[in-house]
Scaffold this active site. Structure first.
Site, PDB file in Angstrom:
ATOM      1  N   ARG A 231      59.398  38.570  35.611  1.00 54.96           N
ATOM      2  CA  ARG A 231      58.780  39.853  35.949  1.00 54.96           C
ATOM      3  C   ARG A 231      59.607  40.596  37.006  1.00 54.96           C
ATOM      4  O   ARG A 231      59.718  41.822  36.960  1.00 54.96           O
ATOM      5  CB  ARG A 231      57.327  39.671  36.404  1.00 54.96           C
ATOM      6  CG  ARG A 231      56.555  40.973  36.482  1.00 54.96           C
ATOM      7  CD  ARG A 231      55.063  40.750  36.736  1.00 54.96           C
ATOM      8  NE  ARG A 231      54.298  40.551  35.523  1.00 54.96           N
ATOM      9  CZ  ARG A 231      53.783  41.533  34.781  1.00 54.96           C
ATOM     10  NH1 ARG A 231      53.953  42.797  35.119  1.00 54.96           N
ATOM     11  NH2 ARG A 231      53.091  41.254  33.694  1.00 54.96           N
TER      12      ARG A 231
ATOM     13  N   GLU B  65      47.113  45.048  40.057  1.00 49.64           N
ATOM     14  CA  GLU B  65      48.365  44.791  40.774  1.00 49.64           C
ATOM     15  C   GLU B  65      49.231  46.018  41.051  1.00 49.64           C
ATOM     16  O   GLU B  65      49.840  46.099  42.126  1.00 49.64           O
ATOM     17  CB  GLU B  65      49.214  43.782  39.983  1.00 49.64           C
ATOM     18  CG  GLU B  65      48.570  42.425  39.835  1.00 49.64           C
ATOM     19  CD  GLU B  65      49.318  41.571  38.830  1.00 49.64           C
ATOM     20  OE1 GLU B  65      49.252  41.867  37.626  1.00 49.64           O
ATOM     21  OE2 GLU B  65      49.987  40.614  39.253  1.00 49.64           O
TER      22      GLU B  65
HETATM   23  N1  MTE Z   1      41.016  42.417  44.085  1.00 49.39           N
HETATM   24  C1  MTE Z   1      40.232  41.637  44.853  1.00 49.39           C
HETATM   25  N2  MTE Z   1      39.213  42.198  45.532  1.00 49.39           N
HETATM   26  N3  MTE Z   1      40.458  40.295  44.978  1.00 49.39           N
HETATM   27  C2  MTE Z   1      41.502  39.679  44.325  1.00 49.39           C
HETATM   28  O1  MTE Z   1      41.692  38.469  44.446  1.00 49.39           O
HETATM   29  N4  MTE Z   1      43.429  39.964  42.806  1.00 49.39           N
HETATM   30  C3  MTE Z   1      44.433  40.890  42.281  1.00 49.39           C
HETATM   31  C4  MTE Z   1      43.758  42.125  41.697  1.00 49.39           C
HETATM   32  N5  MTE Z   1      42.794  42.670  42.609  1.00 49.39           N
HETATM   33  C5  MTE Z   1      42.352  40.491  43.503  1.00 49.39           C
HETATM   34  C6  MTE Z   1      42.045  41.873  43.402  1.00 49.39           C
HETATM   35  C7  MTE Z   1      45.287  40.298  41.262  1.00 49.39           C
HETATM   36  S1  MTE Z   1      46.580  39.355  41.756  1.00 49.39           S
HETATM   37  C8  MTE Z   1      45.081  40.503  39.930  1.00 49.39           C
HETATM   38  S2  MTE Z   1      46.135  39.887  38.766  1.00 49.39           S
HETATM   39  C9  MTE Z   1      43.931  41.277  39.454  1.00 49.39           C
HETATM   40  O2  MTE Z   1      43.090  41.730  40.511  1.00 49.39           O
HETATM   41  C10 MTE Z   1      43.127  40.386  38.508  1.00 49.39           C
HETATM   42  O3  MTE Z   1      41.982  40.992  38.070  1.00 49.39           O
HETATM   43  P1  MTE Z   1      41.930  42.052  36.870  1.00 49.39           P
HETATM   44  O4  MTE Z   1      42.916  41.607  35.859  1.00 49.39           O
HETATM   45  O5  MTE Z   1      40.544  41.966  36.419  1.00 49.39           O
HETATM   46  O6  MTE Z   1      42.288  43.368  37.469  1.00 49.39           O
HETATM   47  N1  HPA Z   2      51.258  37.607  35.535  1.00 44.45           N
HETATM   48  C1  HPA Z   2      50.474  36.626  35.983  1.00 44.45           C
HETATM   49  N2  HPA Z   2      50.493  35.419  35.504  1.00 44.45           N
HETATM   50  C2  HPA Z   2      51.342  35.143  34.506  1.00 44.45           C
HETATM   51  C3  HPA Z   2      52.184  36.117  33.999  1.00 44.45           C
HETATM   52  C4  HPA Z   2      52.146  37.419  34.536  1.00 44.45           C
HETATM   53  O1  HPA Z   2      52.875  38.307  34.119  1.00 44.45           O
HETATM   54  N3  HPA Z   2      52.910  35.569  33.029  1.00 44.45           N
HETATM   55  C5  HPA Z   2      52.532  34.284  32.967  1.00 44.45           C
HETATM   56  N4  HPA Z   2      51.579  34.026  33.853  1.00 44.45           N
HETATM   57 MO1  MOS Z   3      47.604  38.228  39.756  1.00 42.71          MO
HETATM   58  S1  MOS Z   3      49.282  37.694  40.779  1.00 42.71           S
HETATM   59  O1  MOS Z   3      48.486  38.177  38.213  1.00 42.71           O
HETATM   60  O2  MOS Z   3      46.764  36.742  39.811  1.00 42.71           O
END
Ligand code: MTE
Ligand code: HPA
Ligand code: MOS
Length: 822
Positions: free
Chosen positions: A327, A729
């Protein structure tokens, strides 16, 4: 703060009350504020519950000669002490490559590596006893930095290479060449709820594990692998996490395995909740990177060729370092067309914690490098950095293919930047900072705009699938279960809204239950920001099937076609028929209509060849940009974010209030990464910043007084759930603008002619080695050194008051507080 609450217009027919696209509170907000939301440690304990603590390595790399656990066994409250010899199955909890021992055997590979498990009658007794173990080591040479690993050719995975065009030739023939190194630090996830697992044996060789995890299915697999069991013997449940941020994507496994091992051996419930210091000593973080680059550009700042070598700190094992590096490589372009490019990625094997996922998953690191390079290019050609960035943007119809071969089909960065430049009044404020700096010798202002383009989908294609289970009970209330996990990001709220919308009912009728491996099988991690995209679609699929069955039933009753049945605002209408949703459900039940359904979704259009780093790894891109203005005290290095404007593309937002919360949170979290959060290992390889006393995350005081966060109105061109875009993210990259605004302010000291060699995080403390020597020579604790420094500022130096606060940005000292048991 600017709250944007106006609803988005959606596809719903004009008369339908939309349940999506509107701002709604988080489904558990009332529980969060009342303190009644159940986290894993709040689950009422079963009778006979024991508590575990981990005994950890004190050497970075050593052979274990002998372990003496007699004192541990004799300590008050201790029931048992377990080592690797107690593991009946495989001693591994690695997510991809199986190089992650649960407990060390023979060799320890970092300070903090778990070696034994103490099980005692109380949490405190277990922790105290764990300190009494003595291990006799024979030291081996440790590798403590990514550069050292690179020099030794020591990697956790084979290097990755991606080349397009003729970078070397084009760099050589360009009007300007520049090269250098960029240092970018790692970051602790600092979830507020730490890692925790609670395991209870079940009849007939079964195990139930309550685990704070983003990946219940992987926890199930890890526990099975460790016990030598089949998947159907283990049930993992997670109602919610108090934050995961990637830190609980794979690394919750160690805790799940240790708790389950003890529960299996002792045949009683065992809880493992490491305290914050242990959590930070054991678990991996965001990968720090060192970039070595060479760039060739013209007088306008167009990049003609660029080569970058990326070396990450993988830590002692692979964990997710491979996909993180992939990534990073796939985000080195950020929003820019790089016609000739070479990227070489190396995952350095070091004797430190095994680094893992953290919001952005390598994307922020890759994009930071190209932003740093462009920041330099702009100063070299003497142009506004925004103009140089813009000159390099991907085109809409040409210059729109990424180095990894994906065509950028949804590029909105041009119009998004235009909107932000206008709303932030960037041009006028840039002039104002220049004017301010001309008459202010010590305090300097800086301003910067940086763009974001972030690829959405797991970069491992088969992870892009999800399942859901929707029950309509015969009173018309609805229970939803899906494979995603709730970590505060509002996933359950969004999924409930999607289901309510699909069934034409009010949100109050819908409840989402704990994620549970016995309800939806073979789930992916809730990660890569795909939670709502994947599980929203799966739940929509399930709800749609139920609605169709109900429509057939109602149509038959009303003597109309099923397509004429309307579900809206808790009411079902068909011809002359008007019936509440609850009543229809009751009647349908009596008529023996199946009122529950599963649902499934896979993301279309994806293909990826990891060996060539080519394909379409992303379904679509999310965009954003931010403008930050800072004030820097160039004598002390302290700074303040005066104003930040963020404009972010969440597509047609499912829930603007939640998405704005995600943007705000990610912005401040990313700002902490780049400015105050410093991971520092001592010469023995011991992480010294293992608690909030020494590891400085942002607080509410660090939020800018003027913080304008808006969503960019933009329907996803791809058929995502209600045309929304993933938001978890991508906004973590918005605060690049804070870092580059600081760099702009610092550059003012040299009349913008010199590229300041600023490392990230740009702490006000400067380099730890120098800081240590100064603290030693003064024989004083670091906190008083800080006060000293404050006093030493020239009398009357302007602006110490606007920035003067002792809670300040830098980590005050390295050992201000000794953790009670360390
Ligand atoms: N928001 C909160 N409040 N707490 C979290 O741990 N994790 C982040 C983001 N936002 C997180 C957050 C990360 S690393 C990811 S990948 C996404 O939320 C995962 O949730 P989603 O795919 O439902 O957005
Ligand atoms: N994001 C988070 N977790 C993962 C990914 C990614 O792109 N690919 C494999 N595991
Ligand atoms: Mo988020 S770093 O893909 O849990």
């Amino acid at each position: 703060m600017n709250k944007q609450t106006e609803p988005f217009l959606l596809d719903a027919t004009a008369e339908q009350v939309s349940q999506v696209g509107i701002s709604r509170p988080h489904e558990s907000a009332h529980l969060h504020v009342a303190g009644t939301a159940t986290y894993t440690d709040d689950i009422p304990e079963l009778a006979g519950t024991l508590h575990a603590a981990l005994g950890m390595s004190t050497r970075a790399h050593a052979r274990i000669k002998s372990i003496s656990l007699d004192k541990v066994r004799a300590a008050p409250g201790v029931v048992d002490v377990l080592t690797v010899d107690d593991i009946p199955g495989t001693n591994d909890c690695g997510p991809i490559i199986h190089d992650d021992p649960i407990l060390a055997r023979d060799v320890v590979q970092f300070i903090g590596q778990p070696v034994f498990i103490v099980v005692a009658t109380s949490h405190d007794a277990a922790r105290r006893a764990a300190r009494l173990g003595t291990i006799d080591y024979e030291d081996l040479p440790p590798v403590l930095s990514p550069q050292a690993a690179h020099e030794a050719g020591s990697y956790v995975l084979p290097p990755m290479h991606l080349t397009r065009g003729e970078p070397a030739a084009r760099i050589a023939s360009a009007a300007h060449q520049d090269s250098g190194k960029i240092h970018l630090g790692g970051q602790e996830q600092f979830y507020l709820e730490g890692q925790i697992s609670y395991a209870a044996p079940r009849e007939n060789d079964g195990m139930q594990v309550w685990c704070s995890t983003q990946h219940p299915t992987e926890m199930q697999h890890a526990v099975c692998h460790m016990l030598g069991w089949q998947a159907h013997q283990v049930l993992v449940e997670c109602r919610r996490m108090g934050g995961g941020f990637g830190g609980k994507e794979s690394q919750s496994a160690l805790f799940a395995c240790c708790a389950a091992l003890a529960a299996w051996k002792l045949m009683c419930p065992v809880k493992l909740r490491p305290d914050r210091d242990d959590d930070m000593m054991i678990t991996g973080k965001r990968h720090d990177f060192v970039f070595d680059y060479t760039v060739g550009h013209d007088d306008e700042g167009h990049i003609e060729g660029v080569k970058v070598e990326m070396v990450s700190r993988a830590g002692f094992s692979a964990d997710l370092s491979g996909p993180v590096m992939t990534r990073a490589i796939c985000h080195f372009d950020n929003a820019y067309w790089l016609p000739n490019v070479q990227i070489d990625g190396y995952c350095g094997k070091t004797n430190t914690q095994s680094n893992t996922a953290f919001r952005g998953f390598g994307g922020p690191q890759g994009a930071f490098a190209v932003e740093y390079i462009l920041d330099n290019v702009a100063r070299t050609v003497g142009k506004d950095s925004l103009d140089v960035r813009r000159a390099n943007f991907y085109g809409k119809t040409e210059h729109n293919v990424t180095p990894y071969g994906q065509t950028v089909e949804d590029n909105v960065i041009h119009e998004l930047i235009d909107e932000l430049v206008a709303s932030s009044e960037y041009r006028a404020r840039r002039e104002a900072t220049r004017a301010f700096n001309a008459t202010s010798p010590v305090l300097k202002k800086g301003i910067a705009i940086t763009p974001v383009k972030f690829g959405i989908s797991f970069n491992v294609a088969h992870f892009n699938q999800a399942g859901a289970l929707v029950h309509v009970y015969n009173d018309g209330s609805v229970l939803v279960n899906h494979g995603g996990t709730e970590m505060g990001q509002g996933l359950n709220t969004k999924v409930a809204m999607v289901v309510a919308h699909e069934l034409g009912i009010r949100m109050e009728r819908v409840r989402v239950t704990a994620t549970d491996t016995s309800k939806v099988a073979n789930t992916s991690a809730t990660a890569a920001s795909t939670g709502a995209d994947l599980n929203g679609k799966a739940a929509q699929d399930a709800a749609r099937q139920i609605r169709e069955r109900l429509a057939v039933f109602a149509a038959r009753k009303a003597g109309v076609e099923p397509s004429e049945v309307r579900f809206n605002d808790d009411l079902v209408s068909a011809g002359e028929l008007r019936v509440s949703f609850g009543e229809l459900a009751r009647e349908a039940y009596v008529a023996r209509v199946q009122l529950w359904s599963d649902g499934f979704y896979t993301t279309p259009k994806l293909h990826w060849d990891q060996s060539k780093l080519q394909g379409r790894p992303f379904y679509y891109f999310a965009y954003g940009a931010a403008c930050s203005e800072v004030l820097v005290d160039t004598l002390t290095g302290e700074w303040k974010l005066l104003r930040a404007d963020a404009l972010h593309d969440a597509g047609r937002s499912l829930n603007p209030a939640i998405d704005i919360g995600q943007v705000e949170g990610a912005f401040i979290q990313g700002m902490g990464w780049l400015t105050t959060e410093e991971l520092w290992w001592n010469k023995d390889g011991k992480l010294m910043t293992h608690a909030p006393s020494t590891y400085k995350i942002p607080t509410v005081n660090d939020c800018p007084e003027e913080f304008n966060v808006r969503l960019f109105q933009n329907r996803n061109v791809e058929d995502s759930i209600h045309r929304s875009k993933a938001v978890g993210e991508p906004p973590l990259l918005l605060p690049f603008s804070v870092f580059f605004a600081i760099r702009d302010a610092v550059a003012a000291v040299g009349d913008y002619r010199i590229n300041p060699p600023l490392k990230a995080p740009a702490t006000s403390e400067g380099d730890p080695g120098r800081r240590r020597r100064r603290a030693r020579s003064r024989g004083a604790a670091s906190l008083s050194w800080r006060n000293d420094r404050r006093k030493r500022a020239p009398a009357g130096a302007p602006g110490l008051s606007p920035l003067g606060r002792v809670d300040g940005h830098g980590a005050g000292g390295r050992s201000r507080r000794a953790p009670p048991l360390r």
